[in-house]
Design an enzyme around this catalytic site. Structure first.
Site, PDB file in Angstrom:
ATOM      1  N   SER A 251      -1.663  -3.562  -1.878  1.00  0.00           N
ATOM      2  CA  SER A 251      -1.712  -3.512  -3.331  1.00  0.00           C
ATOM      3  C   SER A 251      -1.413  -2.098  -3.835  1.00  0.00           C
ATOM      4  O   SER A 251      -0.378  -1.535  -3.490  1.00  0.00           O
ATOM      5  CB  SER A 251      -3.084  -4.013  -3.779  1.00  0.00           C
ATOM      6  OG  SER A 251      -3.016  -4.465  -5.086  1.00  0.00           O
ATOM      7  N   HIS A 392      -4.486 -12.536  -2.902  1.00  0.00           N
ATOM      8  CA  HIS A 392      -4.351 -11.085  -2.841  1.00  0.00           C
ATOM      9  C   HIS A 392      -5.385 -10.467  -1.894  1.00  0.00           C
ATOM     10  O   HIS A 392      -6.501 -10.120  -2.308  1.00  0.00           O
ATOM     11  CB  HIS A 392      -4.540 -10.563  -4.272  1.00  0.00           C
ATOM     12  CG  HIS A 392      -4.065  -9.171  -4.486  1.00  0.00           C
ATOM     13  ND1 HIS A 392      -2.754  -8.788  -4.334  1.00  0.00           N
ATOM     14  CD2 HIS A 392      -4.729  -8.044  -4.858  1.00  0.00           C
ATOM     15  CE1 HIS A 392      -2.631  -7.503  -4.610  1.00  0.00           C
ATOM     16  NE2 HIS A 392      -3.819  -7.024  -4.923  1.00  0.00           N
TER      17      HIS A 392
HETATM   18  C1  GCU Z   1      -4.167  -4.357 -10.337  1.00  0.00           C
HETATM   19  C2  GCU Z   1      -2.821  -3.731 -10.620  1.00  0.00           C
HETATM   20  C3  GCU Z   1      -1.876  -3.890  -9.434  1.00  0.00           C
HETATM   21  C4  GCU Z   1      -2.519  -3.374  -8.177  1.00  0.00           C
HETATM   22  C5  GCU Z   1      -3.851  -4.050  -7.979  1.00  0.00           C
HETATM   23  C6  GCU Z   1      -4.620  -3.565  -6.759  1.00  0.00           C
HETATM   24  O1  GCU Z   1      -4.031  -5.750 -10.279  1.00  0.00           O
HETATM   25  O2  GCU Z   1      -2.299  -4.321 -11.775  1.00  0.00           O
HETATM   26  O3  GCU Z   1      -0.683  -3.176  -9.664  1.00  0.00           O
HETATM   27  O4  GCU Z   1      -1.678  -3.581  -7.089  1.00  0.00           O
HETATM   28  O5  GCU Z   1      -4.669  -3.848  -9.111  1.00  0.00           O
HETATM   29  O6  GCU Z   1      -4.539  -2.403  -6.381  1.00  0.00           O
HETATM   30  O7  GCU Z   1      -5.362  -4.385  -6.208  1.00  0.00           O
END
Ligand code: GCU
Length: 412
Positions: A251, A392
């Site tokens: 992420s 995720h």
């Molecule tokens: C949020 C953000 C993402 C990022 C994520 C994370 O959702 O919008 O861009 O990747 O956090 O770090 O889990």
């Protein structure tokens, strides 16, 4: 009554969720999740120079086009790292050493990396696991991590044998001959920094400066820099082979991972786990998170990036060019079917469109131009990809593929 309403709401929520097969995000209104609404776009060509000349050999790529692209990403997306006004002294200290971790299979080190110049000091704490049974320095996975090294994340889990409490399958890594390094995101820069007075940035400010300039580094730039400094430390540890480091991150840390690997060619391999917008996903698809949404964290990117809010087509780059900067070194991109905020198709497209640069450098791009079915990993080339079912996270399935891909490249 309240109970019934609640049950009804949950039931509707579940139906809604499974119908869309995606995770809900905080910014779900006004977000495109419809493939048919992805606009037409033209990607900038990694193999045409800013002057319009075709790049036809490795030398032109290396001497002309690669530096151009690197500079565009630095000045417009992640920010440049300024030259500090005074040289920074960097030192390492072992805080703790445990030679009998994981039933004597591994050594665990807590290392402090310290930075100092006349502008101030800063420090970060990394964790290093090294296999004990090695004949030569071990290759390793360096995880850019959200887990604070001072908490319990790096103790062994009681419920999952051979795993750390943060879910990392340490025993698998060690048994495959890999070390594992965890680099914490939160020491040198805050998660959502807005003042830049406390962390690493102050060591780089010119006299009188108290905030990064529009083209200078923000949060992700500092995260990537932390990974590079951890690699400096690894070069001093003779039980780790600093020339065989796979940098990885999930992420936000996947974004920092790709930027670190793009800048620092000492990283032998890079793994992006669901890095999404600002990571592996193409900006121009405007699917899921967009530049505007990402810039709700005002300084993850540099200030110049805000000029492209709702103007992605004006960007001089797209993220396939970030992956191209990692060539000829292997790169792996992992997506999740329900992780639509990160745009799995956009991540795949990036991996696909980095292909021509890999091919020019004699490397093997993805073997297909169509996104593979879920759980059908593409592991055989120098660009790897999988779409896992689910959301995720870094799941056991992801780790298995990362290790297989690394085995193809770091064990030769
Ligand atoms: C949020 C953000 C993402 C990022 C994520 C994370 O959702 O919008 O861009 O990747 O956090 O770090 O889990």
């Amino acid at each position: 009554m309240f109970r019934n309403t609640l049950t009804f709401t949950i039931a509707i929520g579940l139906i809604y969720n499974s119908a869309l097969a995606r995770e809900l995000k905080e910014f779900d209104n006004n977000v495109n999740y419809d493939e048919s609404k992805v606009p037409h776009y033209d990607l900038p060509d990694p193999l045409t120079t800013a002057e319009g000349t075709a790049v036809t050999n490795a030398k032109q790529w290396r001497n002309i086009r690669r530096p151009q692209i690197l500079s565009l990403f630095a000045n417009f997306i992640y920010g440049t790292v300024p030259t500090p006004p005074d040289p920074i002294q960097q030192s390492y200290q072992i805080i703790k050493e445990d030679k009998s971790f994981l039933d004597n299979k591994a050594t665990k080190l807590d290392i402090s990396i310290r930075f100092k110049n006349r502008k101030g000091t800063a420090q970060t704490h990394i964790i290093v696991f090294i296999p004990n049974q090695i004949e030569k320095p071990a290759p390793a996975f360096m995880m850019m991590s959200f887990d604070n090294p001072r908490g319990s994340s790096f103790q062994l889990s009681n419920s999952r044998k051979g795993h750390l409490r943060n879910g990392v399958p340490l025993v698998k890594l060690i048994d495959n001959g890999y070390g594992y390094i965890s680099v914490y995101h939160g020491d040198l820069i805050g998660h959502n920094e807005v003042s830049f007075g406390k962390g690493i940035h102050k060591l780089f400010f010119r006299d009188g400066q108290s905030f990064p300039k529009a083209h200078e580094w923000g949060v992700l730039g500092a995260n990537a820099w932390t990974g590079m400094r951890a690699l400096d430390y690894l070069e001093t540890n003779d039980r780790i082979d600093a020339k065989r480091i796979a940098i990885m991150g999930h992420s936000k840390m996947g974004k920092a991972t790709l930027w670190a690997a793009a800048q620092d060619e000492r990283f032998a391999l890079a793994i992006s786990a669901q890095s999404g917008c600002g990571g592996a996903a193409l900006w121009r698809r405007k699917f899921g998170e967009t530049m505007l949404k990402l810039n709700r964290f005002p300084h993850w990117l540099c200030i110049n990036a805000r000029k492209f809010n709702e103007r992605e087509d004006d960007l001089p780059v797209d993220q396939h060019m970030l992956l191209s900067l990692i060539a000829p070194r292997p790169v792996y991109v992992a997506s999740g079917t329900a992780d639509t905020w990160a745009d799995p198709h956009g991540e795949f497209q990036s991996a696909k469109h980095a292909g021509p640069v890999y091919r020019l450098l004699g490397k093997k791009p993805l073997s297909t131009t169509k996104i593979p079915s879920p759980n059908q990993p593409l592991l055989n080339g120098d660009i790897g990809y999988h779409l896992r079912t689910g959301g995720h996270s870094v799941a056991p399935y992801d780790w298995e593929q990362f290790i297989r891909f690394a085995n193809n490249h770091l064990k030769k």
